[in-house]
Design an enzyme around this catalytic site. Structure first.
Site, PDB file in Angstrom:
ATOM      1  N   PHE A   1       0.675  -1.383   0.593  1.00 52.88           N
ATOM      2  CA  PHE A   1      -0.011  -0.225  -0.040  1.00 52.88           C
ATOM      3  C   PHE A   1       1.039   1.285   0.355  1.00 52.88           C
ATOM      4  O   PHE A   1       0.590   2.099   0.532  1.00 52.88           O
ATOM      5  CB  PHE A   1      -1.214  -0.475   1.245  1.00 52.88           C
ATOM      6  CG  PHE A   1      -1.520  -1.394   1.343  1.00 52.88           C
ATOM      7  CD1 PHE A   1      -2.686  -1.824   0.546  1.00 52.88           C
ATOM      8  CD2 PHE A   1      -1.590  -1.944   2.719  1.00 52.88           C
ATOM      9  CE1 PHE A   1      -3.261  -2.382   0.056  1.00 52.88           C
ATOM     10  CE2 PHE A   1      -1.997  -3.740   1.763  1.00 52.88           C
ATOM     11  CZ  PHE A   1      -3.079  -3.592   1.502  1.00 52.88           C
ATOM     12  N   HIS A   2       2.030   1.053  -0.150  1.00 48.29           N
ATOM     13  CA  HIS A   2       3.083   2.523  -0.719  1.00 48.29           C
ATOM     14  C   HIS A   2       2.994   2.304  -2.160  1.00 48.29           C
ATOM     15  O   HIS A   2       4.425   3.067  -2.309  1.00 48.29           O
ATOM     16  CB  HIS A   2       4.206   2.436   0.148  1.00 48.29           C
ATOM     17  CG  HIS A   2       3.713   2.252   1.659  1.00 48.29           C
ATOM     18  ND1 HIS A   2       4.924   1.606   2.303  1.00 48.29           N
ATOM     19  CD2 HIS A   2       2.717   2.546   2.625  1.00 48.29           C
ATOM     20  CE1 HIS A   2       4.304   1.610   3.575  1.00 48.29           C
ATOM     21  NE2 HIS A   2       2.790   2.544   3.514  1.00 48.29           N
TER      22      HIS A   2
END
Length: 174
Positions: free
Chosen positions: A113-114
């Site tokens: 999720f980055h």
């Protein structure tokens, strides 16, 4: 180059992956993240309709170096939890268990999720934004987030994203 290649995340709960329901047994979850993958995906606009989703091709583990790094990280994780100090702290490895590590990595791997680096900043003509974070060819539009990173950093992206936001805000105020 002296920078970390992998990062371990240890959670005091048992899940298949973050965001999924807890398992019905006690346990802990360890995940391995590759800090600086060399595989490159793509993000393309499909049309001028802003409600239409873009075309995203992640290309996870496309480069052999990425696969080798992740497999070594998974093996390192196993080696850590086989140490004497962990004896008696766990009963069995549920995942990947007996599954081949490459099969496991390809079947269970995902983002952490980055996402970054989709609108690379730079001074060259191939850069999407210039060093002042202005989108090339679009008047009055700037991108001020992790997508302007030319390459992903070797750590969580929060601090670098805050720095980009602070610097971008300063540029806007100027």
């Amino acid at each position: 180059d002296g920078r970390a290649d992998i990062q371990f995340n240890v959670m005091p709960l048992s899940v298949a992956k973050p965001g999924t329901p807890l398992h019905d047994f006690s346990g802990f979850t360890v995940s391995v993240c590759q800090c600086r993958p060399s595989s490159k995906g793509s993000l393309r606009i499909r049309s001028t309709d802003p409600s239409e989703s873009p075309r995203i091709v992640s290309n996870y583990l496309h480069e052999d170096l990425d696969l080798r790094t992740l497999l070594e990280g998974l093996q390192m994780c196993r080696d850590i939890y086989r140490q004497k100090s962990f004896a008696g702290r766990w009963v069995e490895e549920k995942l990947p268990g007996a599954v081949d590590l490459e099969t496991f990595a390809r079947g269970h791997g995902s983002t952490v999720f980055h996402p970054t680096s989709t609108c690379r900043m730079g001074a060259d003509q191939a850069a999407v934004v210039d060093p002042q974070l202005r989108v090339r060819g679009v008047e009055g539009l700037r991108v001020i987030d992790a997508s302007v990173m030319p390459k992903v950093v070797s750590a969580n992206t929060n601090a670098a994203s805050i720095m980009i936001g602070e610097r971008g805000a300063h540029m806007l105020l100027e």
